[in-house]
Motif scaffolding. Structure first.
Motif, mmCIF file in Angstrom:
data_model
loop_
_atom_site.group_PDB
_atom_site.id
_atom_site.type_symbol
_atom_site.label_atom_id
_atom_site.label_comp_id
_atom_site.label_asym_id
_atom_site.label_seq_id
_atom_site.Cartn_x
_atom_site.Cartn_y
_atom_site.Cartn_z
ATOM 1 N N LEU A 155 9.559 13.035 47.977
ATOM 2 C CA LEU A 155 9.792 14.044 49.012
ATOM 3 C C LEU A 155 8.509 14.735 49.470
ATOM 4 O O LEU A 155 8.522 15.495 50.440
ATOM 5 N N ILE A 156 7.406 14.489 48.775
ATOM 6 C CA ILE A 156 6.146 15.170 49.073
ATOM 7 C C ILE A 156 5.191 14.191 49.750
ATOM 8 O O ILE A 156 4.915 13.111 49.220
ATOM 9 N N ALA A 157 4.702 14.561 50.896
ATOM 10 C CA ALA A 157 3.801 13.692 51.640
ATOM 11 C C ALA A 157 2.379 13.817 51.096
ATOM 12 O O ALA A 157 1.975 14.887 50.624
ATOM 13 N N PRO A 158 1.604 12.736 51.147
ATOM 14 C CA PRO A 158 0.190 12.825 50.736
ATOM 15 C C PRO A 158 -0.566 13.797 51.635
ATOM 16 O O PRO A 158 -0.166 14.049 52.769
ATOM 17 N N ALA A 202 8.013 19.390 34.252
ATOM 18 C CA ALA A 202 7.442 18.076 33.963
ATOM 19 C C ALA A 202 7.160 17.382 35.287
ATOM 20 O O ALA A 202 7.912 17.536 36.253
ATOM 21 N N LEU A 203 6.065 16.630 35.337
ATOM 22 C CA LEU A 203 5.681 15.958 36.572
ATOM 23 C C LEU A 203 5.385 14.488 36.316
ATOM 24 O O LEU A 203 4.806 14.139 35.281
ATOM 25 N N PRO A 204 5.757 13.619 37.265
ATOM 26 C CA PRO A 204 5.393 12.212 37.147
ATOM 27 C C PRO A 204 3.920 12.029 37.474
ATOM 28 O O PRO A 204 3.255 12.947 37.971
ATOM 29 N N GLY A 205 3.401 10.850 37.228
ATOM 30 C CA GLY A 205 1.985 10.588 37.484
ATOM 31 C C GLY A 205 1.576 10.760 38.927
ATOM 32 O O GLY A 205 0.411 11.013 39.225
ATOM 33 N N ALA A 206 2.544 10.656 39.838
ATOM 34 C CA ALA A 206 2.225 10.758 41.263
ATOM 35 C C ALA A 206 2.017 12.198 41.718
ATOM 36 O O ALA A 206 1.586 12.430 42.845
ATOM 37 N N LEU A 207 2.322 13.170 40.840
ATOM 38 C CA LEU A 207 2.205 14.579 41.210
ATOM 39 C C LEU A 207 1.295 15.323 40.248
ATOM 40 O O LEU A 207 1.171 14.964 39.074
ATOM 41 N N GLU A 208 0.669 16.372 40.760
ATOM 42 C CA GLU A 208 -0.130 17.243 39.908
ATOM 43 C C GLU A 208 0.093 18.693 40.306
ATOM 44 O O GLU A 208 0.386 18.994 41.467
ATOM 45 N N ALA A 209 -0.035 19.576 39.332
ATOM 46 C CA ALA A 209 0.149 21.001 39.588
ATOM 47 C C ALA A 209 -1.167 21.619 40.022
ATOM 48 O O ALA A 209 -2.167 21.548 39.312
ATOM 49 N N LYS A 218 1.394 19.079 44.321
ATOM 50 C CA LYS A 218 1.032 18.174 45.399
ATOM 51 C C LYS A 218 0.958 16.753 44.860
ATOM 52 O O LYS A 218 0.985 16.520 43.645
ATOM 53 N N ARG A 219 0.842 15.791 45.764
ATOM 54 C CA ARG A 219 0.691 14.397 45.360
ATOM 55 C C ARG A 219 -0.744 14.137 44.931
ATOM 56 O O ARG A 219 -1.681 14.760 45.429
ATOM 57 N N THR A 220 -0.902 13.171 44.050
ATOM 58 C CA THR A 220 -2.266 12.816 43.606
ATOM 59 C C THR A 220 -2.886 11.755 44.501
ATOM 60 O O THR A 220 -4.091 11.533 44.442
#
Length: 227
Positions: free
Chosen positions: A54-57, A71-78, A224-226
């Motif tokens: 749901l989050i755009a780069p 908890a966040l997947p590898g595609a996201l960072e805080a 956000k996305r990584t």
């Protein structure tokens, strides 16, 4: 704690405010033009992957706010993490009838956004008022203070957007508006809730004086996305 309070944002996104959101049964977010809040149903890999989708780069950001550890997947960072508190008004206090409090509508949006930009009560755009109802106090024709409702789900509605223009602080306007909005929420059968940053002791102390009690500490993150 009831399951609803584990994820207040998810409860709103998947029920009363689903028409203002995007996503599916695993993850949802408000329309970005309305609010940056998002949530996954749980911390399962499938739900977290759906949240990432749901989050755009680039510059896209979402705000997560929940009782459970984030908890966040590898595609996201805080980008930012902190603690907040969830409070419920367990001891209602009637608002004063001395101040003229009026509903705010589409013709007031520009002033509302300007006041929010100045005072920073939380994320606020020209479409944020679509989340609920807002009221204000005008002094000499100027919007001196406002407050309204944000998250809305079965049995509970959030008091939010409480702010006062610096020129009119010290008059108790925010307190009266908070009590007024809480009273409006109770009149429709819901319990008023609100969120605050855990280190904002002044705000927490004020809300305690308005009949709110701490329910529990919550986790907050801007994500956000990584890629």
């Amino acid at each position: 704690m009831t399951p609803l309070f584990q994820k207040t944002v998810w409860s709103a996104l998947s029920s009363r405010q689903s028409h203002l959101s995007l996503g599916n049964g695993l993850a949802r977010r408000f329309d970005p033009e309305i609010s940056p809040f998002a949530a996954s149903k749980d911390n399962s890999p499938e739900a977290l992957s759906a949240l990432a989708d749901l989050i755009a780069p680039g510059d896209d950001r979402v705000y997560l706010m929940q009782a459970a550890e984030i908890a966040l997947p590898g595609a996201l960072e805080a980008e930012m993490t902190t603690f907040g508190v969830l409070m419920t008004q367990n001891h209602p206090i009637s608002p004063s009838s001395e101040l003229e409090i009026t509903p705010l509508g589409s013709s007031d949006v520009a002033e509302m956004v300007a006041l929010a930009d100045l005072t920073k009560p939380g994320p606020f755009t020209k479409r944020t008022p679509e989340l609920g109802s807002y009221w204000g106090i005008r002094i000499d024709g100027k919007l001196a203070a406002m407050a309204g409702t944000r998250l809305d789900f079965d049995g509970y509605t959030e008091v939010s957007g409480v702010c006062t223009h610096p020129d009119f602080r010290g008059r108790g306007l925010a307190s009266e508006l908070s009590l007024f909005v809480a009273d409006q929420i109770r009149q429709r059968g819901d319990t008023p809730i609100l969120h605050a940053f855990a280190n904002n002791t002044a705000a927490i102390t004020l809300y305690e004086k308005l009949g709110f009690e701490l329910w529990r500490q919550i986790n907050v993150a801007v994500v956000k996305r990584t890629d």
